[in-house]
Write an enzyme that holds these catalytic residues in place. Structure first.
Site, mmCIF file in Angstrom:
data_model
loop_
_atom_site.group_PDB
_atom_site.id
_atom_site.type_symbol
_atom_site.label_atom_id
_atom_site.label_comp_id
_atom_site.label_asym_id
_atom_site.label_seq_id
_atom_site.Cartn_x
_atom_site.Cartn_y
_atom_site.Cartn_z
ATOM 1 N N GLU A 264 0.753 -1.246 -0.077
ATOM 2 C CA GLU A 264 -0.139 -0.187 -0.110
ATOM 3 C C GLU A 264 0.867 1.058 0.030
ATOM 4 O OE1 GLU A 264 -3.468 2.163 2.605
ATOM 5 O OE2 GLU A 264 -2.725 0.164 3.144
ATOM 6 N N LYS A 306 -2.919 -2.232 -2.987
ATOM 7 C CA LYS A 306 -3.809 -1.494 -2.213
ATOM 8 C C LYS A 306 -3.203 0.110 -2.574
ATOM 9 C CE LYS A 306 -6.319 -0.011 1.736
ATOM 10 N NZ LYS A 306 -6.869 -0.414 2.834
#
Length: 615
Positions: A264, A306
């Site tokens: 992420e 993500k």
């Protein structure tokens, strides 16, 4: 250089050492492994050794060079090996988890806020920050009926990994029962690099040990966030490389411990930068990330991305439409994201539910229109889903209205799922699919199968009863075969008699022809009898008239009961008459000669009449 290589060759090759050392040095200078004009001495030694092995083939420099570079690549240069240390079973396990997370139309609920973060949110709505409050709140997020229609995974805080629901079932196990994959946040705290405004995430030390513990507790994946901020001078190249290398190292360790790594990189929305600047920075950050992951040997097919939506800064003085933002996001993905990664789940980044859903919906529409995008594009939201839920707690006296929150939560997930499919229409909330309704539909489909299963024992019992009969039939088969063999001569005799029957049939044909000739005669006789039938039809009215005349007689029969009653009254008289019968019989016998004479009189009259008729 040549003398140095020659001094380190094995003694067995000293007879041709100078020649092969020179060849090795030449190969090394021409090799792509050369760095900055000066080759590594270790690589030179290996090249010389490989060239020395080919001492008997001095006329094949290309073969020697290939052998040398292969040894160097395997011994010194292990970049981009793509998880070659992982077993085939481990790779299949990682890919299967990624496939489930990237289920179309489903997304991730991010509930990995630490006790401090969730405590701040509770405090703002008047809820006390206790472990029990955190537990029952998370239980609502994991066990609301129907969420498995919209969620493929859930990210848990380490505290939540070891908590249980009201029935004593650990949360990871409860999620798996609903078909939702549990994951964990293994990183620790954000750390600001001294002398800069850039940050890195702490927690790489002892990460392998923690991953092992989380996997034993039921986690299937992990998520590591590396926040960066666009400013006038940042993020710096040092900050980008430091954070992306940390993500690559984290991913490598997770895969080695059997967890799917969700990487992420999060470029926060703070700042006044425009959309074009956001595109450029996101391309640089993600390109650095994938390069670092490849260099570290991460198995790319076993990872999920993500990331933030590519957005202008919150203080940007220019408004962009959701379509423009969607095109910008697709531009970044198409430029840098590997097709080996199955899916990307965008975080909400502080956006409202409506704003995040509108952008995600537009992004999926652009994906359908442009095509050539192999990734599943969905959501991994925290604030967008939980902010409206926590607002319900305001004015509740510190209580958590779980039922109302559960109902709203399901409606929010339906919106998120529609946006992940590009079918969301603002102002027209989608229908909510509840778990019970889905189960009822599946149960109805399964009813015929259950009835068939109930009938199977009966069929088995009948089959067992019929087995003795089948065995007896098998035993009788030899007898039937013997009888069939005995009947074969009879069948042959019948075949021999068939010509005789044919001959007799031919003899009978003339008789049939004569019968056909006689048919016209029969038809003529039938025509003659037709007048008689017509006469009979004419006589039918007369018969009907006679039948009407006989009806009074039938009425007389109805009067028979009365006559029977009278007859009973007259029975005494009859008895007296019976007594007198002997007397009458005696008298009748005396009169019989007279009656016979009377019967002969009509005969005599007939004879006299015949005699009187002329011939």
């Amino acid at each position: 250089m040549d003398a140095f290589v020659a001094s380190r060759l094995p003694a067995a090759t000293t007879s041709s050492t100078p020649q092969h050392a020179a060849t090795a040095a030449t190969h090394l200078r021409q090799s792509p492994l050369r760095q900055g004009g000066t080759a590594s001495l270790t690589a030179g030694v290996l090249l010389a050794l490989c060239s020395a092995r080919g001492a008997g083939r001095p006329n094949h420099p290309r073969a020697a060079r290939r052998r040398a570079e292969k040894v160097v690549r395997h011994m010194c240069h292990r970049n981009c090996h793509g998880g070659e240390h992982l077993s085939p079973e481990r790779k299949r396990e990682l890919e299967a988890i990624c496939e489930k997370i990237a289920t179309p139309g489903k997304g991730i609920t991010a509930t990995d806020e630490g006790p401090g973060t969730i405590g701040d949110r509770f405090e703002k709505v008047g809820v006390e920050n206790t472990e029990e409050h955190r537990r029952i709140y998370r239980q609502m997020l994991y066990e609301t009926p129907g969420i498995n229609n919209y969620l493929s995974a859930a990210i848990l805080d380490p505290e939540t990994m070891y908590q249980k629901d009201d029935e004593g079932v650990p949360f990871p196990e409860a999620l798996e029962k609903r078909g939702i994959i549990p994951g964990v946040k293994p990183h620790l705290k954000v750390y600001e690099l001294p002398g800069t405004k850039d940050t890195v995430m702490q927690g790489l030390d002892s990460l392998a040990v923690r991953c092992r513990e989380y996997k034993a507790a039921g986690a299937k994946f992990a998520k590591w966030r590396s926040p960066l901020q666009i400013s006038r001078f940042g993020p710096t190249k040092m900050a980008i490389e430091a954070n992306m290398n940390d993500l690559a190292r984290y991913a490598l360790i997770c895969q080695d411990e059997g967890l799917v790594p969700i990487v992420e990189p999060d470029i926060v929305m703070k700042g006044d930068h425009d959309l074009e600047t956001a595109v450029a920075v996101n391309v640089e950050v993600q390109a650095t990330l994938y390069k670092a992951m490849l260099d570290h040997g991460v198995y790319m097919e076993g990872t999920i991305l993500k990331t933030n939506l590519v957005n202008p800064g919150l203080s940007c003085d220019h408004d962009y439409s959701v379509e423009e933002i969607a095109v910008a996001n697709m531009m970044v993905l198409r430029r840098v994201m590997p097709t080996a990664i199955r899916g990307v789940n965008f975080l909400s980044g502080g956006q409202s539910l409506e704003g995040a859903a509108a952008r995600l919906n537009a992004l999926n529409k652009v994906k359908k229109r442009l095509g050539r995008m192999p990734w599943n594009i969905s959501f991994s939201w925290s604030w967008a889903l939980q902010a409206p839920l926590l607002n319900i707690c305001k004015g509740q006296g510190g209580k958590i209205p779980l039922k109302e929150m559960s109902e709203l939560y399901l409606q929010e997930l339906a919106i998120a799922s529609a946006a992940a499919q590009g079918t969301y229409q603002e102002g027209f909330p989608p229908d909510v699919i509840r778990e019970d309704e889905k189960k009822d539909a599946e149960a109805k489909k399964d009813e015929p199968k259950k009835e068939e299963k109930k009938e199977e024992p009966k069929k088995d019992a009948e089959a067992k009863k019929e087995e003795p009969k089948k065995e007896e039939e098998k035993k009788e088969e030899p007898k039937k075969d013997a009888e069939a063999k005995k009947e074969e001569p009879k069948k042959e005799d019948e075949k021999k008699e068939e010509p005789k029957k044919d001959a007799e049939a031919k003899k009978e044909e003339p008789k049939k022809e004569e019968e056909k000739k006689e048919e016209p005669k029969k038809d003529a006789e039938a025509k003659k009898e037709e007048p008689k039938k017509e006469e009979e039809k004419k006589e039918e009215p007369k018969k009907d008239a006679e039948a009407k005349k006989e009806e009074p007689k039938k009425e007389e029969k109805k009067e028979e009961p009365k006559k029977d009653a009278e007859a009973k009254k007259e029975e005494p008289k009859k008895e007296e008459e019976k007594k007198e019968e002997p007397k009458k019989d005696a008298e009748a016998k005396k009169e019989e000669p007279k009656k016979e004479e009377k019967k002969e009189e009509p005969k005599k009259d007939a004879e006299t009449q015949k005699e009187g008729v002329p011939a």
